[in-house]
Motif scaffolding. Structure first.
Motif, PDB file in Angstrom:
ATOM      1  N   VAL A 116       0.876  -1.181   0.000  1.00 49.82           N
ATOM      2  CA  VAL A 116       0.000   0.000   0.000  1.00 49.82           C
ATOM      3  C   VAL A 116       0.908   1.225   0.000  1.00 49.82           C
ATOM      4  CG1 VAL A 116      -1.812   1.235   1.251  1.00 49.82           C
ATOM      5  CG2 VAL A 116      -1.739  -1.278   1.327  1.00 49.82           C
ATOM      6  N   VAL A 117       0.658   2.135  -0.914  1.00 46.92           N
ATOM      7  CA  VAL A 117       1.405   3.399  -0.922  1.00 46.92           C
ATOM      8  C   VAL A 117       0.385   4.536  -0.897  1.00 46.92           C
ATOM      9  CG1 VAL A 117       3.431   2.467  -2.124  1.00 46.92           C
ATOM     10  CG2 VAL A 117       1.541   3.412  -3.459  1.00 46.92           C
ATOM     11  N   ASP A 118       0.829   5.726  -0.542  1.00 47.74           N
ATOM     12  CA  ASP A 118      -0.119   6.832  -0.381  1.00 47.74           C
ATOM     13  C   ASP A 118       0.624   8.123  -0.702  1.00 47.74           C
ATOM     14  OD1 ASP A 118      -1.633   8.902   0.586  1.00 47.74           O
ATOM     15  OD2 ASP A 118      -2.148   7.927   2.485  1.00 47.74           O
ATOM     16  N   LEU A 119       0.240   8.763  -1.780  1.00 47.17           N
ATOM     17  CA  LEU A 119       0.985   9.950  -2.205  1.00 47.17           C
ATOM     18  C   LEU A 119       0.609  11.206  -1.426  1.00 47.17           C
ATOM     19  CD1 LEU A 119       1.746   9.733  -6.013  1.00 47.17           C
ATOM     20  CD2 LEU A 119       2.944   8.808  -4.061  1.00 47.17           C
ATOM     21  N   SER A 120      -0.311  11.078  -0.450  1.00 45.40           N
ATOM     22  CA  SER A 120      -0.521  12.236   0.432  1.00 45.40           C
ATOM     23  C   SER A 120       0.542  12.211   1.534  1.00 45.40           C
ATOM     24  CB  SER A 120      -1.927  12.198   1.038  1.00 45.40           C
ATOM     25  OG  SER A 120      -2.053  11.136   1.955  1.00 45.40           O
ATOM     26  N   LYS A 121       1.215  11.061   1.663  1.00 48.15           N
ATOM     27  CA  LYS A 121       2.234  10.947   2.727  1.00 48.15           C
ATOM     28  C   LYS A 121       3.612  10.653   2.157  1.00 48.15           C
ATOM     29  CE  LYS A 121      -0.977   8.894   6.041  1.00 48.15           C
ATOM     30  NZ  LYS A 121      -1.638   7.613   5.957  1.00 48.15           N
ATOM     31  N   GLN A 122       3.672  10.113   0.930  1.00 42.25           N
ATOM     32  CA  GLN A 122       4.961   9.708   0.353  1.00 42.25           C
ATOM     33  C   GLN A 122       5.188  10.461  -0.954  1.00 42.25           C
ATOM     34  OE1 GLN A 122       3.472   5.563   0.325  1.00 42.25           O
ATOM     35  NE2 GLN A 122       5.590   4.983   0.795  1.00 42.25           N
ATOM     36  N   THR A 123       6.457  10.601  -1.313  1.00 41.84           N
ATOM     37  CA  THR A 123       6.743  11.148  -2.638  1.00 41.84           C
ATOM     38  C   THR A 123       6.637  10.010  -3.655  1.00 41.84           C
ATOM     39  OG1 THR A 123       9.076  10.635  -2.523  1.00 41.84           O
ATOM     40  CG2 THR A 123       8.396  12.792  -1.658  1.00 41.84           C
ATOM     41  N   VAL A 124       6.592  10.369  -4.934  1.00 46.77           N
ATOM     42  CA  VAL A 124       6.553   9.360  -6.004  1.00 46.77           C
ATOM     43  C   VAL A 124       7.768   8.442  -5.893  1.00 46.77           C
ATOM     44  CG1 VAL A 124       6.743   9.058  -8.506  1.00 46.77           C
ATOM     45  CG2 VAL A 124       5.172  10.763  -7.568  1.00 46.77           C
ATOM     46  N   LEU A 125       8.920   9.050  -5.619  1.00 45.38           N
ATOM     47  CA  LEU A 125      10.137   8.242  -5.556  1.00 45.38           C
ATOM     48  C   LEU A 125      10.112   7.268  -4.379  1.00 45.38           C
ATOM     49  CD1 LEU A 125      12.444   8.231  -7.519  1.00 45.38           C
ATOM     50  CD2 LEU A 125      13.757   9.629  -5.930  1.00 45.38           C
ATOM     51  N   GLU A 126       9.550   7.738  -3.249  1.00 45.68           N
ATOM     52  CA  GLU A 126       9.460   6.834  -2.090  1.00 45.68           C
ATOM     53  C   GLU A 126       8.539   5.655  -2.406  1.00 45.68           C
ATOM     54  OE1 GLU A 126      10.220  10.111   1.475  1.00 45.68           O
ATOM     55  OE2 GLU A 126       8.183   9.627   0.840  1.00 45.68           O
ATOM     56  N   ALA A 127       7.412   5.949  -3.033  1.00 50.41           N
ATOM     57  CA  ALA A 127       6.465   4.873  -3.389  1.00 50.41           C
ATOM     58  C   ALA A 127       7.119   3.905  -4.369  1.00 50.41           C
ATOM     59  CB  ALA A 127       5.203   5.484  -3.996  1.00 50.41           C
ATOM     60  N   THR A 128       7.814   4.458  -5.344  1.00 50.75           N
ATOM     61  CA  THR A 128       8.479   3.635  -6.356  1.00 50.75           C
ATOM     62  C   THR A 128       9.521   2.735  -5.704  1.00 50.75           C
ATOM     63  OG1 THR A 128       8.247   5.529  -7.795  1.00 50.75           O
ATOM     64  CG2 THR A 128       9.675   3.780  -8.574  1.00 50.75           C
ATOM     65  N   HIS A 129      10.252   3.316  -4.785  1.00 44.87           N
ATOM     66  CA  HIS A 129      11.305   2.560  -4.116  1.00 44.87           C
ATOM     67  C   HIS A 129      10.693   1.390  -3.332  1.00 44.87           C
ATOM     68  CE1 HIS A 129      15.411   2.011  -3.078  1.00 44.87           C
ATOM     69  NE2 HIS A 129      15.138   1.992  -1.773  1.00 44.87           N
ATOM     70  N   ALA A 130       9.563   1.645  -2.677  1.00 49.12           N
ATOM     71  CA  ALA A 130       8.906   0.578  -1.904  1.00 49.12           C
ATOM     72  C   ALA A 130       8.512  -0.573  -2.835  1.00 49.12           C
ATOM     73  CB  ALA A 130       7.678   1.140  -1.194  1.00 49.12           C
ATOM     74  N   ILE A 131       8.050  -0.224  -4.023  1.00 45.76           N
ATOM     75  CA  ILE A 131       7.646  -1.270  -4.986  1.00 45.76           C
ATOM     76  C   ILE A 131       8.875  -2.066  -5.447  1.00 45.76           C
ATOM     77  CG2 ILE A 131       6.621  -1.683  -7.262  1.00 45.76           C
ATOM     78  CD1 ILE A 131       4.869   0.837  -6.717  1.00 45.76           C
ATOM     79  N   ILE A 132       9.944  -1.349  -5.727  1.00 50.15           N
ATOM     80  CA  ILE A 132      11.166  -2.020  -6.186  1.00 50.15           C
ATOM     81  C   ILE A 132      11.685  -2.977  -5.112  1.00 50.15           C
ATOM     82  CG2 ILE A 132      13.602  -1.613  -6.851  1.00 50.15           C
ATOM     83  CD1 ILE A 132      12.358  -0.126  -8.960  1.00 50.15           C
ATOM     84  N   LEU A 133      11.609  -2.538  -3.842  1.00 46.36           N
ATOM     85  CA  LEU A 133      12.065  -3.422  -2.760  1.00 46.36           C
ATOM     86  C   LEU A 133      11.217  -4.693  -2.712  1.00 46.36           C
ATOM     87  CD1 LEU A 133      12.805  -0.907   0.133  1.00 46.36           C
ATOM     88  CD2 LEU A 133      14.430  -2.439  -0.992  1.00 46.36           C
ATOM     89  N   CYS A 134       9.919  -4.512  -2.951  1.00 41.15           N
ATOM     90  CA  CYS A 134       8.997  -5.648  -2.946  1.00 41.15           C
ATOM     91  C   CYS A 134       9.381  -6.640  -4.060  1.00 41.15           C
ATOM     92  CB  CYS A 134       7.606  -5.051  -3.149  1.00 41.15           C
ATOM     93  SG  CYS A 134       6.281  -6.162  -3.061  1.00 41.15           S
ATOM     94  N   LEU A 135       9.733  -6.114  -5.230  1.00 47.02           N
ATOM     95  CA  LEU A 135      10.132  -6.982  -6.352  1.00 47.02           C
ATOM     96  C   LEU A 135      11.469  -7.661  -6.060  1.00 47.02           C
ATOM     97  CD1 LEU A 135       9.291  -4.599  -9.333  1.00 47.02           C
ATOM     98  CD2 LEU A 135       8.048  -6.665  -8.675  1.00 47.02           C
ATOM     99  N   GLU A 136      12.331  -6.913  -5.372  1.00 46.85           N
ATOM    100  CA  GLU A 136      13.647  -7.477  -5.055  1.00 46.85           C
ATOM    101  C   GLU A 136      13.482  -8.641  -4.071  1.00 46.85           C
ATOM    102  OE1 GLU A 136      17.403  -8.289  -3.417  1.00 46.85           O
ATOM    103  OE2 GLU A 136      15.758  -7.464  -2.240  1.00 46.85           O
ATOM    104  N   THR A 137      12.602  -8.444  -3.094  1.00 43.26           N
ATOM    105  CA  THR A 137      12.354  -9.509  -2.114  1.00 43.26           C
ATOM    106  C   THR A 137      11.848 -10.765  -2.809  1.00 43.26           C
ATOM    107  OG1 THR A 137      11.769  -7.802  -0.538  1.00 43.26           O
ATOM    108  CG2 THR A 137      11.114 -10.038   0.037  1.00 43.26           C
ATOM    109  N   ALA A 138      11.045 -10.571  -3.853  1.00 44.41           N
ATOM    110  CA  ALA A 138      10.500 -11.720  -4.580  1.00 44.41           C
ATOM    111  C   ALA A 138      11.529 -12.321  -5.547  1.00 44.41           C
ATOM    112  CB  ALA A 138       9.254 -11.296  -5.346  1.00 44.41           C
ATOM    113  N   GLY A 139      12.716 -11.728  -5.611  1.00 47.70           N
ATOM    114  CA  GLY A 139      13.783 -12.282  -6.463  1.00 47.70           C
ATOM    115  C   GLY A 139      13.665 -11.868  -7.928  1.00 47.70           C
ATOM    116  N   LEU A 140      12.738 -10.944  -8.209  1.00 47.80           N
ATOM    117  CA  LEU A 140      12.504 -10.603  -9.618  1.00 47.80           C
ATOM    118  C   LEU A 140      13.502  -9.588 -10.171  1.00 47.80           C
ATOM    119  CD1 LEU A 140       8.679 -10.623  -9.330  1.00 47.80           C
ATOM    120  CD2 LEU A 140       9.931 -11.944 -11.023  1.00 47.80           C
TER     121      LEU A 140
END
Ligand SMILES: Nc1ncnc2c1ncn2[C@@H]1O[C@H](COP(=O)(O)OS(=O)(=O)O)[C@@H](OP(=O)(O)O)[C@H]1O
Length: 579
Positions: A551-575
């Motif tokens: 879950v990301v929220d652009l009222s609290k996070q910047t675009v880059l922060e949200a993007t980074h969270a997604i990338i970390l999620c993909l990295e955890t999955a080994g993708l």
């Protein structure tokens, strides 16, 4: 001379009926039709080319009952597997099927006429009895029993067939041999003793070692004779397997081995199936046949126990060995001995010797993670084929579905992700923005619930196709309904990759007030003014996901922060690897 066929006469119906072919073809246009299922097609192919000798058609009631009860045709010949043609009551009625009716059997893939069946009997099988007697239990955990109860129609029609044409194949044509062709091949090479190896799995070094050993023991040549018809659900697809067999056949001593593909629909019937396999290999000219431990085993029953004992198949083949007249070679489990860099049958390895093995599960893990697969276990060329078909996570495609209100910032995140993926290289990147999908795929759709649903399923179809081809797919529909998101996910998981598609649901949970407040295009204002009807969040629902991967929220996070969270999620999955 190749081995004599079962019953001493090869029932090559193509050769027998060739003089009548034009006549049969003309007649086939006048008759009622049955379009064959995949299994029926496989069976018909082997009936017509003589692989199922002494059969000349689908079993009538007498043969069927006799085979089910005694493993013998009514005339007494050993034949352990019922070969039947099932039809529905509706087909019996509408096609007016009766004894004596001549029916054209057609290939359901292209409607071409393959054979004419003269019905000699129509009967209603006792399916539970068939399951009990043939497969040992009326338990739907057995794939063939499941098939009997879920796919087989209520009536069987039996009768002899006259051959018009073999089912057409477009793949590996040069490796498909009929019994007649294979016999001619053996004759040409003066192969007198041939040990056939049945398989439905990729082959590795242990299989190569055991077949070479069997050949040397028997002073015979090897026929690698894999099944490419229907095997156990979940098996490695036959396209991949044949590439593996082609690679492994090159590793045999020169002149020892040949590869031919068998279009058999397996039943996973253990002991009965082993006897059936032996008969088929005999029809193809083999003199010896390797019967495995748990040969054609279906796995566990609904109580978690094996359907058959590990040696039941070998015992049943031994019981009928005189009639079978093809010599059984028991499959020897081979283990690798690192100290000697050699394989040996497990029962010949002295106690205390260090051995090494890689299980199927471990192999799948290594393919998934890209971990090395050692040379002692397989061959580089084989591993290459498997890695192409089952790419490691880091090479697999995936879909990220960003769901949220209009102006949630999902598009901004998607574009940022696109740049980051482009920067990483290695995959093609596809951006499926909500409005692109609307204009390119769903221009005629509005925003009624069923139209939104359809729009998302179209997107899911495209995403799955791209993911399967290895792309990184980023999609940004509003996707307001939970059931539509679930359906989309399930399609992508099922179709988006060989071992299951990679799918991530990201909820862009920017609150409605924020989306509305920052809306510079005035869409919300128009919706509030009633100029846009059924607008998400205004007068149509948005069902908050309870199954989001992130879950990301652009009222609290910047675009880059949200993007980074997604990338970390993909990295955890080994993708993806981190930069
Ligand atoms: N009734 C209604 N409700 C919601 N959205 C509406 C509606 N009518 C038009 N639009 C504009 O359509 C874009 C969203 O379409 P989607 O395909 O993502 O919606 S959905 O997933 O099918 O619900 C989105 O456009 P963009 O903001 O340009 O992407 C909406 O502004």
């Amino acid at each position: 001379m190749a081995n004599a066929p079962h019953g001493n006469v090869l029932k090559d119906l193509h050769a027998r009926d060739a003089p009548l072919r034009e006549q049969l073809l003309a007649e086939s246009e006048q008759l009622v039709d049955l379009r064959l299922t995949e299994r029926q097609l496989c069976d018909l192919e082997l009936i017509m080319n003589g692989g199922f000798s002494p059969l000349e058609g689908f079993m009538g009631q007498k043969d069927y009952e006799s085979v089910v009860e005694t493993l013998r045709l009514a005339g007494g010949a050993l034949f352990p597997m019922p070969i039947t043609l099932d039809v529905s009551q509706e087909q019996v009625d509408s096609l007016k099927l009766a004894e004596g009716t001549r029916v054209t059997l057609r290939d359901s893939r292209d409607e071409s006429p393959l054979a004419i069946l003269t019905i000699s009997s129509i009967y209603k099988p006792n399916k539970s009895n068939e399951a009990e007697k043939v497969f040992g239990a009326d338990d739907s955990a057995h794939p063939a029993v499941h098939y009997i109860h879920n796919s087989v129609k209520d009536f069987y029609v039996g009768g002899n067939v006259q051959a018009i044409h073999a089912p057409e194949h477009y793949d590996y044509v040069e490796l498909r041999y009929t019994p007649r062709e294979l016999r001619a091949y053996f004759d040409k090479l003066s192969w007198r003793r041939v040990v056939a190896f049945q398989t439905r799995n990729p082959m590795h070094r242990a299989h190569r070692e055991l077949t070479v050993r069997a050949a040397r023991q028997q002073r015979a040549n090897v026929l690698v004779h894999p099944v490419v018809g229907l095997t156990k659900p979940g098996d490695v697809d036959h396209f991949t397997r044949v590439r593996v067999y082609e690679a492994i056949i090159r590793t045999y001593p020169k002149g020892m081995a040949a590869l031919a593909l068998l279009p058999l629909a397996m039943r996973m019937g253990g002991p009965r199936e082993a006897v059936w396999h032996a008969i088929i290999r005999k029809n193809f000219g083999a003199t010896h046949f390797i019967v495995g431990r748990d040969h054609a085993g279906p796995g566990k029953n609904s109580q978690g126990k094996d359907f058959y004992g590990p040696y039941d198949a070998q015992e049943l083949v031994t019981k009928y060995k005189d009639e079978l007249a093809i010599e059984m070679v028991p499959f020897q489990m081979m283990s690798y001995i690192p100290d000697q860099d050699t394989y040996m049958p497990v029962d010949e390895i002295p106690k205390g010797t260090v051995t090494a093995d890689i299980s199927g599960t471990e192999l799948r893990r290594r393919l998934k993670t890209g971990a090395p697969i050692p040379d002692w276990f397989s061959y580089e060329a084989v591993v290459k084929v498997l890695r192409e078909s089952y790419p490691a996570k880091a090479q697999q495609g995936f879909t990220i579905l960003l769901t949220g209100y209009v102006n949630s910032g999902a598009n901004a995140i998607a574009k940022a992700l696109e740049s980051q993926f482009q920067q990483q290289a290695g995959r093609s990147v596809s951006l499926l923005l909500g409005d692109t999908i609307r204009s390119e795929l769903s221009a005629e759709l509005g925003f009624a619930p069923e139209e939104r649903h359809k729009n998302l399923q179209r997107l899911a179809f495209v995403a799955a196709e791209l993911s399967r081809a290895g792309a990184a797919v980023i999609a940004t529909p509003i996707a307001p309904y939970a059931h539509s998101r679930k359906a989309a996910k399930s399609h992508i998981v099922q179709n988006g990759g060989a071992g299951g598609g990679n799918f991530f649901l990201v909820h862009v949970a920017t609150p409605l007030e924020h989306c509305e407040k920052t809306d510079r295009r005035g869409v919300y204002a128009r919706a509030r003014a009633g100029q846009i009807k059924g607008f998400t969040g205004i007068d149509d629902k948005y069902e908050t996901p309870d199954d989001a991967d992130l879950v990301v929220d652009l009222s609290k996070q910047t675009v880059l922060e949200a993007t980074h969270a997604i990338i970390l999620c993909l990295e955890t999955a080994g993708l993806i690897g981190m930069a």
